[in-house]
Design an enzyme around this catalytic site. Structure first.
Site, mmCIF file in Angstrom:
data_model
loop_
_atom_site.group_PDB
_atom_site.id
_atom_site.type_symbol
_atom_site.label_atom_id
_atom_site.label_comp_id
_atom_site.label_asym_id
_atom_site.label_seq_id
_atom_site.Cartn_x
_atom_site.Cartn_y
_atom_site.Cartn_z
ATOM 1 N N ARG A 140 0.831 -1.076 -0.228
ATOM 2 C CA ARG A 140 -0.155 0.071 0.356
ATOM 3 C C ARG A 140 0.966 1.063 0.207
ATOM 4 O O ARG A 140 0.588 2.355 -0.085
ATOM 5 C CB ARG A 140 -0.639 -0.245 1.426
ATOM 6 C CG ARG A 140 -2.412 -0.604 0.512
ATOM 7 C CD ARG A 140 -2.693 -0.099 2.198
ATOM 8 N NE ARG A 140 -4.189 0.147 2.632
ATOM 9 C CZ ARG A 140 -4.994 -1.058 2.407
ATOM 10 N NH1 ARG A 140 -4.392 -1.957 2.643
ATOM 11 N NH2 ARG A 140 -6.134 -0.603 3.027
ATOM 12 N N ARG A 148 -9.328 7.679 5.255
ATOM 13 C CA ARG A 148 -8.593 6.522 4.282
ATOM 14 C C ARG A 148 -8.744 6.354 3.301
ATOM 15 O O ARG A 148 -7.818 6.121 2.295
ATOM 16 C CB ARG A 148 -9.838 5.149 4.901
ATOM 17 C CG ARG A 148 -9.637 4.535 6.025
ATOM 18 C CD ARG A 148 -11.038 3.246 6.404
ATOM 19 N NE ARG A 148 -10.623 2.200 4.823
ATOM 20 C CZ ARG A 148 -11.820 1.746 5.127
ATOM 21 N NH1 ARG A 148 -13.091 2.240 5.901
ATOM 22 N NH2 ARG A 148 -12.415 0.993 4.663
ATOM 23 N N ARG A 203 -17.197 -2.522 10.355
ATOM 24 C CA ARG A 203 -16.005 -2.201 11.480
ATOM 25 C C ARG A 203 -16.522 -0.289 11.920
ATOM 26 O O ARG A 203 -16.549 0.620 10.832
ATOM 27 C CB ARG A 203 -15.312 -2.528 9.341
ATOM 28 C CG ARG A 203 -14.539 -3.481 9.558
ATOM 29 C CD ARG A 203 -13.669 -4.500 8.765
ATOM 30 N NE ARG A 203 -13.185 -2.924 7.524
ATOM 31 C CZ ARG A 203 -12.533 -2.652 6.676
ATOM 32 N NH1 ARG A 203 -12.316 -4.374 6.695
ATOM 33 N NH2 ARG A 203 -11.323 -2.005 6.276
HETATM 34 P P1 AP5 Z 1 -8.249 -2.874 4.636
HETATM 35 O O1 AP5 Z 1 -9.490 -3.897 6.078
HETATM 36 O O2 AP5 Z 1 -7.496 -3.634 3.675
HETATM 37 O O3 AP5 Z 1 -9.079 -2.247 4.019
HETATM 38 P P2 AP5 Z 1 -9.488 -1.057 2.819
HETATM 39 O O4 AP5 Z 1 -8.210 -1.401 1.459
HETATM 40 O O5 AP5 Z 1 -9.309 -0.215 3.036
HETATM 41 O O6 AP5 Z 1 -10.643 -2.291 2.078
HETATM 42 P P3 AP5 Z 1 -11.884 -2.488 2.307
HETATM 43 O O7 AP5 Z 1 -12.104 -4.047 3.222
HETATM 44 O O8 AP5 Z 1 -12.420 -1.718 3.063
HETATM 45 O O9 AP5 Z 1 -11.937 -2.873 1.374
HETATM 46 P P4 AP5 Z 1 -12.136 -3.873 -0.730
HETATM 47 O O10 AP5 Z 1 -11.294 -3.592 -1.148
HETATM 48 O O11 AP5 Z 1 -12.068 -5.178 -0.269
HETATM 49 O O12 AP5 Z 1 -13.851 -3.787 -0.514
HETATM 50 P P5 AP5 Z 1 -15.315 -5.047 -0.362
HETATM 51 O O13 AP5 Z 1 -14.753 -6.227 -0.449
HETATM 52 O O14 AP5 Z 1 -14.976 -4.742 1.208
HETATM 53 O O15 AP5 Z 1 -7.298 -1.663 5.840
HETATM 54 C C1 AP5 Z 1 -7.942 -1.552 7.243
HETATM 55 C C2 AP5 Z 1 -7.383 -0.832 7.861
HETATM 56 O O16 AP5 Z 1 -6.131 -2.099 7.573
HETATM 57 C C3 AP5 Z 1 -6.202 0.345 6.524
HETATM 58 O O17 AP5 Z 1 -7.434 1.120 6.615
HETATM 59 C C4 AP5 Z 1 -4.918 0.507 7.449
HETATM 60 O O18 AP5 Z 1 -5.496 1.128 8.851
HETATM 61 C C5 AP5 Z 1 -4.533 -1.043 7.876
HETATM 62 N N1 AP5 Z 1 -4.028 -1.392 6.456
HETATM 63 C C6 AP5 Z 1 -3.896 -2.632 6.193
HETATM 64 N N2 AP5 Z 1 -3.847 -3.041 5.405
HETATM 65 C C7 AP5 Z 1 -2.262 -1.931 5.109
HETATM 66 C C8 AP5 Z 1 -1.014 -1.861 4.853
HETATM 67 N N3 AP5 Z 1 -0.426 -2.884 3.909
HETATM 68 N N4 AP5 Z 1 -0.092 -1.342 5.409
HETATM 69 C C9 AP5 Z 1 -0.756 -0.114 5.859
HETATM 70 N N5 AP5 Z 1 -2.087 -0.097 6.568
HETATM 71 C C10 AP5 Z 1 -2.829 -1.260 6.142
HETATM 72 O O19 AP5 Z 1 -16.425 -4.143 -0.496
HETATM 73 C C11 AP5 Z 1 -16.522 -3.273 -0.126
HETATM 74 C C12 AP5 Z 1 -18.490 -3.451 0.312
HETATM 75 O O20 AP5 Z 1 -18.560 -3.141 -1.163
HETATM 76 C C13 AP5 Z 1 -18.725 -4.269 0.769
HETATM 77 O O21 AP5 Z 1 -19.943 -4.677 1.612
HETATM 78 C C14 AP5 Z 1 -19.743 -5.721 0.000
HETATM 79 O O22 AP5 Z 1 -20.629 -6.220 0.098
HETATM 80 C C15 AP5 Z 1 -19.495 -4.484 -1.310
HETATM 81 N N6 AP5 Z 1 -19.228 -4.572 -2.924
HETATM 82 C C16 AP5 Z 1 -18.079 -5.026 -3.661
HETATM 83 N N7 AP5 Z 1 -17.989 -5.178 -4.621
HETATM 84 C C17 AP5 Z 1 -19.545 -4.751 -5.215
HETATM 85 C C18 AP5 Z 1 -19.730 -4.322 -6.150
HETATM 86 N N8 AP5 Z 1 -19.114 -5.260 -7.372
HETATM 87 N N9 AP5 Z 1 -21.233 -3.561 -7.134
HETATM 88 C C19 AP5 Z 1 -21.800 -3.220 -5.027
HETATM 89 N N10 AP5 Z 1 -20.908 -3.922 -4.293
HETATM 90 C C20 AP5 Z 1 -20.209 -4.191 -3.638
#
Ligand code: AP5
Length: 221
Positions: free
Chosen positions: A96, A179, A168
């Protein structure tokens, strides 16, 4: 791209918070028997278990900030050399930052390996806020739901395992903006890092999950 002679996959999923990386990674991991390594999930597990790493990470996560590189790089390297290094995996949420990407390349090249796929899930910012604020995650099995786009049959209960759904702490409005800012400042530059080395594949992720998955399967083949 250094696709291995066998069918081994070492993939990185990139995209803004809420782009659908976790949703697609879980599905691909299940259908192709890959290991799904989500740094967010690893950190949340550490927070739940009250480890030293978890205690250190929690303040950053709750505020919507990235956890420091040294913590994350050490955690991922330990995981990759802990049995995952020799098999197929998807890294979801790592790297990231540029130092994380460089550390990953260095670590893999030291093992005479490289990434086989770097996939960028592209979605506009306004869609992302709606996705994040309505997301609910199962506290038991980790399944990802959405109050509007992927609701469960019974509100608050996971359809897969009957576990309780969790909102969350970083999916609240105060943290979402931060974020997104961190993504633009620190993670978006990685797109050029991988593009310049001809490793980036882009998917339009602003479509129903099934259509995104179809595109994903095509680029992974
Ligand atoms: P992390 O858990 O990795 O969160 P993120 O990258 O912010 O990603 P998300 O989990 O929020 O989103 P996603 O893309 O996976 O979407 P999802 O599939 O869930 O990280 C959390 C925290 O940890 C960070 O803020 C940081 O503090 C720390 N961290 C983690 N890795 C780090 C690193 N490498 N370095 C430093 N810090 C780090 O989908 C989201 C929603 O949308 C769901 O409800 C889903 O059902 C819906 N959805 C998904 N796809 C679709 C679609 N096509 N159409 C409609 N709805 C959809």
């Amino acid at each position: 791209m250094t696709r291995a002679g066998d069918s081994t996959m070492r993939a990185v999923f990139l995209g803004a918070p809420g782009a659908g990386k976790g949703t697609q990674a879980l599905r691909l991991a299940e259908s192709c028997q890959l290991m799904h390594l989500s740094t967010g999930d690893m950190l949340r597990q550490n927070v739940r278990e009250g480890t030293e790493l978890g205690l250190r990470a929690k303040t950053f996560m709750d505020a919507g900030n990235l956890v420091p590189d040294d913590v994350i790089i050490g955690m991922v390297e330990a995981r990759l050399s802990d049995g995952a290094g020799s098999s197929s995996w998807i890294l979801d949420g790592f790297p990231r930052t540029l130092p994380q990407a460089e550390a990953l390349d260095k670590s893999l090249s030291g093992k005479r390996m490289g990434l086989t796929h770097v996939v960028f899930f592209k979605v506009d910012d306004d869609v992302l806020v709606r996705r994040l604020s309505g997301r609910r995650t199962c506290g038991s099995c980790g399944a990802i739901w959405h109050v509007e786009f992927k609701p469960t049959a019974v509100e608050g209960t996971c359809d897969k395992c009957g576990g309780d759904l969790v909102h969350r702490s970083d999916d609240r409005p105060e943290a979402i903006g931060q974020r997104q800012q961190q993504y633009w400042d620190l993670t978006a530059p990685l797109l050029d890092y991988y593009r310049n080395s001809d490793r980036l594949v882009e998917i339009d992720a602003d479509r129903p999950p099934e259509q995104v998955f179809e595109s994903l399967v095509k680029v992974m083949n």
